[in-house]
Design a protein around this motif. Structure first.
Motif, short mmCIF file in Angstrom:
data_model
loop_
_atom_site.label_atom_id
_atom_site.label_comp_id
_atom_site.label_asym_id
_atom_site.label_seq_id
_atom_site.Cartn_x
_atom_site.Cartn_y
_atom_site.Cartn_z
N GLN A 2 13.21 25.40 -14.08
CA GLN A 2 13.39 24.05 -13.35
C GLN A 2 14.13 23.67 -14.18
O GLN A 2 13.55 23.07 -15.26
N ILE A 3 15.14 22.66 -14.37
CA ILE A 3 16.31 22.05 -15.46
C ILE A 3 16.25 20.55 -15.00
O ILE A 3 17.02 20.53 -13.90
N GLU A 4 16.43 19.84 -16.46
CA GLU A 4 16.73 18.86 -15.16
C GLU A 4 18.08 18.05 -15.50
O GLU A 4 19.04 18.82 -16.39
N GLU A 5 18.32 18.06 -14.85
CA GLU A 5 20.49 17.07 -13.98
C GLU A 5 21.12 17.04 -15.62
O GLU A 5 20.64 15.57 -16.48
N GLY A 6 21.40 17.47 -16.14
CA GLY A 6 22.51 16.83 -17.00
C GLY A 6 21.93 17.82 -18.86
O GLY A 6 22.88 17.45 -19.88
N LYS A 7 21.40 18.30 -18.18
CA LYS A 7 20.49 19.46 -19.40
C LYS A 7 21.58 20.45 -19.49
O LYS A 7 21.93 21.16 -18.03
N ILE A 13 16.66 25.82 -10.29
CA ILE A 13 16.02 24.34 -9.34
C ILE A 13 16.95 23.80 -10.72
O ILE A 13 16.00 23.14 -11.47
N VAL A 14 18.27 22.46 -10.10
CA VAL A 14 17.92 21.27 -10.63
C VAL A 14 17.32 19.94 -10.14
O VAL A 14 17.08 19.43 -9.24
N GLU A 15 16.40 19.45 -11.30
CA GLU A 15 15.62 17.42 -11.17
C GLU A 15 16.78 17.02 -11.09
O GLU A 15 17.68 17.14 -12.41
N ASP A 16 15.99 15.43 -10.79
CA ASP A 16 16.53 14.82 -10.56
C ASP A 16 16.43 13.97 -11.93
O ASP A 16 15.41 14.21 -12.64
N LYS A 17 17.46 13.07 -13.05
CA LYS A 17 17.83 12.92 -14.26
C LYS A 17 16.18 12.44 -14.06
O LYS A 17 16.64 10.80 -13.49
#
Length: 232
Positions: free
Chosen positions: A114-119, A193-197
């Motif tokens: 799980q990674i935050e969007e933009g990273k 899984i890309v999570e919301d920033k």
């Protein structure tokens, strides 16, 4: 002096052989197998003492055995190691064996990230093998189309990595590392899984808010004290 010269001349006429090889050679055993090395003296008129070395260290052999060594099981740690049989009284008389151990990569299981969007994110496969395996990346069962400004591949003798810069929602999906070794395919899945920033608050605004709250509390305390004094 004459005795020493005589011994030297005898030693230089000797020849050793390991598994019927009189010159240095290499073997390619598989990991987990057993390997036997036998050293013999040729052109000698007397009993000779032989020594075995693994790299620079002498191998301790059982009493009575100065000829054979057995490597069991052969491991990855033996890859590239040199085993040498040497004449005890003249170590320049020797035959060496270099092991080129064959072993497949250990590639199993799956991971969820799980990674935050933009990273940035890096997916890493253990692709250590000998000889080196062929590798490829797939996304959702389709060959991954690499974007030069966002995707970067890195491969060494041990790992195969895919790095994605500034992940986007479109990067969601299952990434598969495919490793081909000796006509056999091995895979490992990475569920990205890309999570919301997450909202980022400016530090100045946070400090200002803390100051306002603190001053409000202080003014409230002072006003309450003034009211109490007036009542008295």
């Amino acid at each position: 002096v004459l005795a020493l010269c005589f011994l030297a001349s005898v030693a230089t006429g000797l020849e050793l052989s390991v598994n019927d090889h009189t010159a240095d050679f290499s073997l390619s055993p598989r990991r987990g197998s057993s390997l036997s090395l036998s050293c013999l003296v040729q052109n000698s008129s007397q009993a000779e003492e032989l020594l075995w070395y693994r790299g620079d260290r002498q191998v301790g052999l059982q009493d009575g055995n100065k000829v054979n060594i057995c490597i069991s099981p052969v491991t990855e740690a033996d890859n590239g190691v040199t085993f040498s049989c040497k004449l005890a009284r003249d170590k320049s008389v020797q035959v060496s064996v270099i092991l080129n151990v064959h072993f497949p990569p250990q590639l199993t299981g799956e991971e969820s990230l799980q990674i935050e969007e933009g990273k940035d994110v890096t997916l890493s496969c253990n692709a250590k093998s000998n000889p080196q395996a062929q590798t490829a990346w797939f996304k959702n069962n389709t060959t991954l189309t690499l974007q030069p400004n966002r995707h970067q591949l890195y491969q060494s003798s041990e790992v195969f990595e895919l790095s994605i810069r500034k992940v986007q929602k479109s990067d969601n999906g299952t990434y598969t590392c495919v490793v081909t070794y000796s006509f056999t395919e091995m895979t490992k899945d990475f569920h990205l899984i890309v999570e919301d920033k997450k909202p980022v608050f400016p530090m100045e605004a946070i400090i200002a808010a803390v100051v306002v709250v603190t001053l409000t509390i202080l003014f409230g305390i002072v006003a309450r004290k003034d009211k109490l004094f007036k009542v008295w």
